[in-house]
Design an enzyme around this catalytic site. Structure first.
Site, PDB file in Angstrom:
ATOM      1  CB  SER A  93      -0.958   0.009   1.197  1.00  0.00           C
ATOM      2  OG  SER A  93      -2.031  -0.883   0.978  1.00  0.00           O
ATOM      3  CE  LYS A  96      -4.601   1.751  -0.458  1.00  0.00           C
ATOM      4  NZ  LYS A  96      -4.023   0.402  -0.333  1.00  0.00           N
ATOM      5  CB  SER A 151      -4.361   0.981   3.939  1.00  0.00           C
ATOM      6  OG  SER A 151      -3.473   0.821   2.876  1.00  0.00           O
TER       7      SER A 151
END
Length: 393
Positions: A93, A96, A151
């Site tokens: 993640s 991101k 997340s």
């Protein structure tokens, strides 16, 4: 007369030599491209084969087991220490951050989206989610808090749908990475979910975080510890899963912590980008896939590297540099200065410099020939006048 003619010949020859010499002296030399060393990482941060810190800096912390890591100054872009910074690994993640750098400036926080079933299609099994529900209406600001704090892959999917779809967003993220000089990154799944061929590096993730922190909205979201998220019949309190920021799960909050983003997947292991500010200095530490197996290992290693970085103020000479200075802005904000100085830009500058040097060489050579020919013609005319008696005595 013979003496005069001889003198004229010598004068003409000297004129040719002098003119040619001056012309050649005026031709610019082909120089080594300026800035090449400033915009390409030094070997210690080039990935594949170790790394380290500069001589004279404090000793690096022991117990570092991550496959790859970097310590960088967010303001100057200097890489202070690294290990295999360009090693291509699954990012989880932390990817991101690139998603946010790409998409966040496009929609104001107050924009409302009513979520459709199509918006939530394709969320990977076992994904982290914040609880976005089909048919409900969400402000973009709430969705971004869902991305940064929890997340939430569900929130990423909704924002990607607003941006034109999953594939469009992946393609735009790839373009953003390229513009920022991040050449180790291949985007397949914008939320960071494991996908064949999807990779990034500690270097690239640091670049994304640095570009993101230049955006006030990004900086605010990534530093938020707790927030209320819309839920059935009201709101639900959510907390940031970055344990150095939240001070949770056995980790104390790191002094001066700003954010940025943590991640985990089976393939990537634990990953973390952490930013902290002390005494007017902001550091970025990226840690990818510690191998120690220790609880909170990624946070402990990031903390020790941040401590080292702050101890190294004024002592550690850069071992490399981030290749970008990106400045973005939130949607609806004032126009922003955006600069993407990458190795690719250096290549273009070098090509242009070489081309201009070649033109200068050609022009200088032609100029020398023209001037020499003029001098020779003048000498011949002078010699003819001497032979006809028309010249000075």
């Amino acid at each position: 007369m013979a003496i005069d003619a001889l003198s004229s010949k010598k004068a003409g020859a000297l004129a040719v030599i002098a003119v040619s010499g001056v012309s050649l002296m005026c031709i610019p030399a082909v120089a080594r491209p300026a800035g090449t060393a400033d915009h390409r990482p030094a070997p210690a941060s080039a990935g594949g084969g170790g790394g380290g810190a500069a001589p004279g800096a404090p000793k690096l912390p022991g117990g570092l087991s991550a496959l790859s890591w970097t310590v960088a100054d967010a303001d100057s872009g200097s890489v202070l220490a690294s290990k295999d910074a360009h090693r291509k690994l699954a990012p989880a993640s932390t990817l991101k951050t690139l998603f946010a750098v790409t998409v966040l400036p496009k929609f104001s926080a107050g924009t409302v989206r009513q979520v459709s079933a199509a918006d939530l299609d394709g969320i990977g099994a076992g994904s982290s989610v914040v609880g976005v529900r089909k048919g409900e209406r969400y402000k973009v600001g709430d969705l971004w808090r869902g991305v940064f704090l929890r997340s939430g892959n569900d929130a990423v999917h909704v924002l990607a749908s607003m941006n034109g779809g999953w594939k469009v967003t992946a393609r735009e993220m790839q373009e953003t990475a390229r513009k920022l000089g991040a050449r180790d990154t291949t985007v397949k799944s914008p939320d960071g979910y494991d996908a064949p061929g999807q990779v990034s590096s500690a270097f690239d993730l640091t670049v994304f975080a640095r570009a993101g922190l230049a955006n006030a909205d990004f900086a605010r979201y990534c530093s938020t510890v707790r927030a209320d998220f819309p839920s059935a019949g009201g709101t639900t309190r959510i907390e940031n899963t970055n344990r150095l920021l939240a001070g949770s799960q056995g980790m104390a909050r790191y002094p001066g912590i700003i954010g940025v983003k943590n991640g985990y997947t089976t393939n990537a292991g634990n990953t973390l980008i952490a930013a902290a500010r002390r005494d007017g200095r902001t550091l970025l530490v990226t840690v990818m896939n510690p191998q120690s197996g220790e609880a909170n290992g990624v946070y402990k290693e990031a903390r020790s590297l941040l401590d080292w970085g702050f101890r190294s103020a004024g002592k550690a000479q850069p071992v490399g540099t981030l290749r970008t200075t990106g400045v973005t802005h939130g949607a609806g904000g004032p126009p922003a200065q955006t600069v993407a100085h990458s190795a690719e830009a250096d290549d273009e500058a070098r090509d242009g410099s070489t081309w201009r040097s070649a033109v200068a060489l050609w022009a200088g050579g032609v100029g020398a020939l023209v001037l020499a020919a003029g001098a020779l013609l003048a000498w011949r005319m002078h010699a003819r006048r001497d032979s006809s008696g028309g010249g000075p005595s």
